[in-house]
Enzyme design. Sequence first.
Site, PDB file in Angstrom:
ATOM      1  N   HIS A  88      -3.024   7.152   3.351  1.00 54.34           N
ATOM      2  CA  HIS A  88      -3.527   5.938   2.702  1.00 54.34           C
ATOM      3  C   HIS A  88      -4.972   5.748   3.154  1.00 54.34           C
ATOM      4  O   HIS A  88      -5.280   5.841   4.343  1.00 54.34           O
ATOM      5  CB  HIS A  88      -2.670   4.751   3.105  1.00 54.34           C
ATOM      6  CG  HIS A  88      -3.261   3.429   2.735  1.00 54.34           C
ATOM      7  ND1 HIS A  88      -3.679   3.140   1.449  1.00 54.34           N
ATOM      8  CD2 HIS A  88      -3.514   2.316   3.479  1.00 54.34           C
ATOM      9  CE1 HIS A  88      -4.162   1.904   1.425  1.00 54.34           C
ATOM     10  NE2 HIS A  88      -4.079   1.384   2.632  1.00 54.34           N
TER      11      HIS A  88
ATOM     12  N   ASN B 235     -10.790   1.448  -0.383  1.00 56.36           N
ATOM     13  CA  ASN B 235      -9.343   1.328  -0.269  1.00 56.36           C
ATOM     14  C   ASN B 235      -8.780   0.872  -1.615  1.00 56.36           C
ATOM     15  O   ASN B 235      -9.001  -0.275  -2.018  1.00 56.36           O
ATOM     16  CB  ASN B 235      -9.013   0.326   0.839  1.00 56.36           C
ATOM     17  CG  ASN B 235      -7.528   0.144   1.056  1.00 56.36           C
ATOM     18  OD1 ASN B 235      -6.717   0.410   0.180  1.00 56.36           O
ATOM     19  ND2 ASN B 235      -7.175  -0.333   2.238  1.00 56.36           N
TER      20      ASN B 235
ATOM     21  N   CYS C 248       0.810  -1.225   0.000  1.00 57.25           N
ATOM     22  CA  CYS C 248       0.000   0.000   0.000  1.00 57.25           C
ATOM     23  C   CYS C 248       0.840   1.270   0.000  1.00 57.25           C
ATOM     24  O   CYS C 248       0.307   2.363  -0.237  1.00 57.25           O
ATOM     25  CB  CYS C 248      -0.950   0.011   1.192  1.00 57.25           C
ATOM     26  SG  CYS C 248      -2.221  -1.267   1.119  1.00 57.25           S
TER      27      CYS C 248
END
Length: 329
Positions: free
Chosen positions: A256, A286, A113
């Site tokens: 994030h 996400n 990520c």
Amino acid sequence: MQVRIVGTGRAVPAERLTTRSLEERLGLGQGALEAATGVLERYVCSAESQIDLACAAATLALEEAGLDASAVDLIVGGCGVPYQPLPATAPLVMQRLGLADGSAAAFDVNSTCLGFLTAFETAGRMIEAGQCETALVFSSEVASRALPWQDAPETAALFGDGAAAAVLRKAKPGEGKVAASLMRTYPSGWEACGIGSGGTRFDFRKEQEAFAAHSLFHMDGKELFRLTSRHFNAFVAALLERAGWRHGDVDLVVPHQASPFALAHMARQTGFAPQKLVDISARFGNQIAASMPFALDVARREGRVATGMKLLFLGTSAGVSFGGMALEV
């Protein structure tokens, strides 16, 4: 690091999927997934490929920069899950953007990520070293390919597909800089989330059942929460100290987009006011490594980023790693 962003872009697939429609499809009570995830909708690929999304985002970033693709001499892909294990995703993006053979370097980095930050830092250091002049960094994700809808729908519903890209060039004095970057890894949480298949861990010819069993994403949210609660504040403090910034110097936090609840927890834990965080997680889910540059592009195009501001990128990733970058624009 004397590097600046001269253009950004983002892309999503055509299909928008609401959480309410997922609840109906899965036979869950109305509002069950919304309450569990906080995500209202996301975009999912049907006809589009990961390369399509990457090139769409890259084209918009180049347009904003006022540059033709031929000006790019470095492409770095930072995707959590690549198009395929080998070769890398970036050369295919280079080809689809119309760059001539041999005109640029193209490769991938992977810190799940946090891939965009790693790609950014890699490209920035190559620019500063004089190895290239114009870099395109991108993250493109098709999370919907490996989600555990049957066993863990409350995890699967957190995610969405999308891509984002940025064009980087050397900054002149006063044009901004990367004041600091930092990553710290806690491999004690290595098994907390991931996808086990696709590499060398399972031999598809000999272990087809195990290969299939580990082909979907899994996540131990409690373990991730434990690590983050214990260590994230110290990480943020170390990053700010490395940048020479005080907590109050930060104008905007670009995190994030793990989940709406995770971002609310980040705001409480770090002490940054919620309005300082760019939070698009309820609308897009996400998007793995694409979530941070995607949020940056949204903020820039909504006028939340202005010359002279100090931006703080913050995130967590599978591994488990914490990553951040202090950027003056």
